[in-house]
Design a protein around this motif. Structure first.
Motif, PDB file in Angstrom:
ATOM      1  N   GLN A  88       0.833  -1.204   0.000  1.00 56.17           N
ATOM      2  CA  GLN A  88       0.000   0.000   0.000  1.00 56.17           C
ATOM      3  C   GLN A  88       0.869   1.256   0.000  1.00 56.17           C
ATOM      4  OE1 GLN A  88      -2.467  -0.650   3.468  1.00 56.17           O
ATOM      5  NE2 GLN A  88      -4.237  -1.167   2.186  1.00 56.17           N
ATOM      6  N   ARG A  89       1.940   1.238   0.787  1.00 58.08           N
ATOM      7  CA  ARG A  89       2.852   2.388   0.819  1.00 58.08           C
ATOM      8  C   ARG A  89       3.513   2.592  -0.539  1.00 58.08           C
ATOM      9  NH1 ARG A  89       5.831   1.277   6.578  1.00 58.08           N
ATOM     10  NH2 ARG A  89       4.131   1.988   7.888  1.00 58.08           N
ATOM     11  N   GLN A  90       3.950   1.494  -1.171  1.00 58.42           N
ATOM     12  CA  GLN A  90       4.587   1.597  -2.487  1.00 58.42           C
ATOM     13  C   GLN A  90       3.603   2.141  -3.522  1.00 58.42           C
ATOM     14  OE1 GLN A  90       6.036  -2.404  -3.039  1.00 58.42           O
ATOM     15  NE2 GLN A  90       8.012  -1.947  -2.102  1.00 58.42           N
ATOM     16  N   GLN A  91       2.355   1.706  -3.445  1.00 53.03           N
ATOM     17  CA  GLN A  91       1.337   2.182  -4.374  1.00 53.03           C
ATOM     18  C   GLN A  91       1.096   3.673  -4.170  1.00 53.03           C
ATOM     19  OE1 GLN A  91      -0.107   0.675  -6.950  1.00 53.03           O
ATOM     20  NE2 GLN A  91      -1.304   2.498  -7.411  1.00 53.03           N
ATOM     21  N   ALA A  92       1.002   4.099  -2.914  1.00 54.81           N
ATOM     22  CA  ALA A  92       0.791   5.520  -2.612  1.00 54.81           C
ATOM     23  C   ALA A  92       1.977   6.353  -3.089  1.00 54.81           C
ATOM     24  CB  ALA A  92       0.554   5.710  -1.122  1.00 54.81           C
ATOM     25  N   LEU A  93       3.191   5.827  -2.900  1.00 57.21           N
ATOM     26  CA  LEU A  93       4.388   6.539  -3.343  1.00 57.21           C
ATOM     27  C   LEU A  93       4.427   6.632  -4.869  1.00 57.21           C
ATOM     28  CD1 LEU A  93       6.974   7.958  -2.551  1.00 57.21           C
ATOM     29  CD2 LEU A  93       8.120   5.733  -2.508  1.00 57.21           C
ATOM     30  N   ALA A  94       4.084   5.551  -5.545  1.00 55.76           N
ATOM     31  CA  ALA A  94       4.064   5.564  -7.014  1.00 55.76           C
ATOM     32  C   ALA A  94       3.051   6.584  -7.528  1.00 55.76           C
ATOM     33  CB  ALA A  94       3.736   4.170  -7.545  1.00 55.76           C
ATOM     34  N   GLU A  95       1.903   6.656  -6.875  1.00 56.45           N
ATOM     35  CA  GLU A  95       0.879   7.635  -7.277  1.00 56.45           C
ATOM     36  C   GLU A  95       1.380   9.058  -7.039  1.00 56.45           C
ATOM     37  OE1 GLU A  95      -2.659   6.466  -5.149  1.00 56.45           O
ATOM     38  OE2 GLU A  95      -2.892   4.649  -6.349  1.00 56.45           O
ATOM     39  N   ALA A  96       2.115   9.274  -5.950  1.00 54.97           N
ATOM     40  CA  ALA A  96       2.658  10.598  -5.653  1.00 54.97           C
ATOM     41  C   ALA A  96       3.701  11.001  -6.691  1.00 54.97           C
ATOM     42  CB  ALA A  96       3.254  10.625  -4.254  1.00 54.97           C
ATOM     43  N   VAL A  97       4.543  10.062  -7.061  1.00 54.47           N
ATOM     44  CA  VAL A  97       5.565  10.343  -8.083  1.00 54.47           C
ATOM     45  C   VAL A  97       4.882  10.680  -9.410  1.00 54.47           C
ATOM     46  CG1 VAL A  97       7.412   9.319  -9.474  1.00 54.47           C
ATOM     47  CG2 VAL A  97       7.416   9.033  -6.986  1.00 54.47           C
ATOM     48  N   ASP A  98       3.863   9.931  -9.773  1.00 51.59           N
ATOM     49  CA  ASP A  98       3.114  10.222 -11.008  1.00 51.59           C
ATOM     50  C   ASP A  98       2.498  11.624 -10.958  1.00 51.59           C
ATOM     51  OD1 ASP A  98       3.744   7.751 -12.089  1.00 51.59           O
ATOM     52  OD2 ASP A  98       1.808   6.820 -11.561  1.00 51.59           O
ATOM     53  N   ALA A  99       1.919  11.985  -9.810  1.00 50.91           N
ATOM     54  CA  ALA A  99       1.300  13.312  -9.670  1.00 50.91           C
ATOM     55  C   ALA A  99       2.368  14.403  -9.752  1.00 50.91           C
ATOM     56  CB  ALA A  99       0.537  13.402  -8.355  1.00 50.91           C
ATOM     57  N   ALA A 100       3.541  14.172  -9.158  1.00 48.52           N
ATOM     58  CA  ALA A 100       4.626  15.156  -9.206  1.00 48.52           C
ATOM     59  C   ALA A 100       5.140  15.321 -10.628  1.00 48.52           C
ATOM     60  CB  ALA A 100       5.757  14.738  -8.268  1.00 48.52           C
ATOM     61  N   LEU A 101       5.287  14.211 -11.338  1.00 43.23           N
ATOM     62  CA  LEU A 101       5.734  14.287 -12.735  1.00 43.23           C
ATOM     63  C   LEU A 101       4.725  15.024 -13.601  1.00 43.23           C
ATOM     64  CD1 LEU A 101       7.276  10.733 -13.249  1.00 43.23           C
ATOM     65  CD2 LEU A 101       8.498  12.932 -13.192  1.00 43.23           C
ATOM     66  N   GLU A 102       3.462  14.775 -13.332  1.00 45.95           N
ATOM     67  CA  GLU A 102       2.408  15.465 -14.089  1.00 45.95           C
ATOM     68  C   GLU A 102       2.480  16.974 -13.827  1.00 45.95           C
ATOM     69  OE1 GLU A 102      -2.361  15.565 -13.806  1.00 45.95           O
ATOM     70  OE2 GLU A 102      -1.509  13.563 -14.110  1.00 45.95           O
ATOM     71  N   ALA A 103       2.728  17.341 -12.566  1.00 45.26           N
ATOM     72  CA  ALA A 103       2.847  18.762 -12.228  1.00 45.26           C
ATOM     73  C   ALA A 103       4.073  19.379 -12.898  1.00 45.26           C
ATOM     74  CB  ALA A 103       2.931  18.942 -10.718  1.00 45.26           C
ATOM     75  N   LEU A 104       5.166  18.604 -12.988  1.00 50.44           N
ATOM     76  CA  LEU A 104       6.386  19.130 -13.627  1.00 50.44           C
ATOM     77  C   LEU A 104       6.245  19.260 -15.139  1.00 50.44           C
ATOM     78  CD1 LEU A 104       9.230  17.332 -11.638  1.00 50.44           C
ATOM     79  CD2 LEU A 104       8.631  19.762 -11.596  1.00 50.44           C
ATOM     80  N   HIS A 105       5.506  18.355 -15.751  1.00 47.14           N
ATOM     81  CA  HIS A 105       5.337  18.397 -17.206  1.00 47.14           C
ATOM     82  C   HIS A 105       4.211  19.344 -17.588  1.00 47.14           C
ATOM     83  CE1 HIS A 105       8.332  15.411 -18.045  1.00 47.14           C
ATOM     84  NE2 HIS A 105       7.776  14.566 -17.194  1.00 47.14           N
ATOM     85  N   GLY A 106       3.273  19.537 -16.710  1.00 48.55           N
ATOM     86  CA  GLY A 106       2.167  20.464 -16.951  1.00 48.55           C
ATOM     87  C   GLY A 106       1.326  20.071 -18.140  1.00 48.55           C
ATOM     88  N   SER A 107       0.061  19.908 -17.921  1.00 49.52           N
ATOM     89  CA  SER A 107      -0.840  19.511 -19.004  1.00 49.52           C
ATOM     90  C   SER A 107      -1.047  20.651 -19.993  1.00 49.52           C
ATOM     91  CB  SER A 107      -2.184  19.052 -18.436  1.00 49.52           C
ATOM     92  OG  SER A 107      -2.757  20.091 -17.658  1.00 49.52           O
ATOM     93  N   ASP A 108      -0.893  21.874 -19.532  1.00 55.00           N
ATOM     94  CA  ASP A 108      -1.073  23.024 -20.430  1.00 55.00           C
ATOM     95  C   ASP A 108       0.257  23.692 -20.759  1.00 55.00           C
ATOM     96  OD1 ASP A 108      -0.522  24.036 -17.954  1.00 55.00           O
ATOM     97  OD2 ASP A 108      -2.312  25.297 -17.829  1.00 55.00           O
TER      98      ASP A 108
END
Length: 190
Positions: free
Chosen positions: A152-172
């Protein structure tokens, strides 16, 4: 005297001793001395069923012939309950070796059917085996819970990394470094 064995969960292995004669219960408890198990004695099938509602046992030693609710009926109730059906039952009886009674005991869910006088070395070996199995089962259950928590911790961490990468790449096309840092900071708390 060996102390009762604590499972990795901190729980003590217990043996439920069921016999309508107190002197038999005393003899059984004495026989178990030196085995890492806490004997819990009751004098009826009904009392045994009540104990099984509130406690876990590594093994049950059950007198086959008792007044009111005999051992066979008690075993049937034990095996009918989801929570207790896995507990090994060793029938003990003063009755002569009667194949029909032994068959009835095995049909009720017993792992063994012994006549008195019982071979103390054989009974002790059986109890030690069931205590060891109980302890190892509890250890495995504890380890499975730890693995599930880590997953569960690994899944939460993976989701956080994905969210951080999305914020860094920016959808717009706009990078949100502050948001990425915030998401990763929260992820460190996992």
């Amino acid at each position: 005297m060996t102390s009762p064995r604590l499972g990795s969960t901190g729980r003590t292995a217990k043996a439920l001793l069921v016999d309508d004669r107190k002197e038999n219960l005393t003899a059984l408890a004495a026989l178990l001395q030196g085995i890492p198990v806490e004997p819990v004695s009751v004098t009826s099938g009904e009392a045994a069923l009540k104990k099984l509602l509130v406690d876990d046992f590594a093994v049950i030693m059950l007198d086959a012939q008792m007044p009111e609710m005999d051992g066979f009926e008690t075993a049937s109730h034990i095996k009918a309950r989801e929570r207790t059906r896995h507990i090994p039952i060793i029938f003990l009886t003063a009755a002569d070796r009667d194949a029909q009674l032994a068959l009835r005991g095995y049909a009720a869910g017993a792992v063994d059917y012994l006549t008195k006088p019982v071979d103390p070395f054989a009974l002790r070996a059986k109890v030690e085996l069931f205590v060891d199995l109980w302890t190892k089962t509890n250890e495995l259950t504890r380890k499975q819970a730890i693995v599930a928590e880590q997953e569960q911790r690994q899944q939460a961490l993976a989701e956080a990394v994905d969210a951080a990468l999305e914020a860094l790449h920016g959808s717009d096309g706009v990078r949100d470094v502050g948001r990425a840092i915030e998401v990763l900071s929260r992820a460190q708390q996992f």
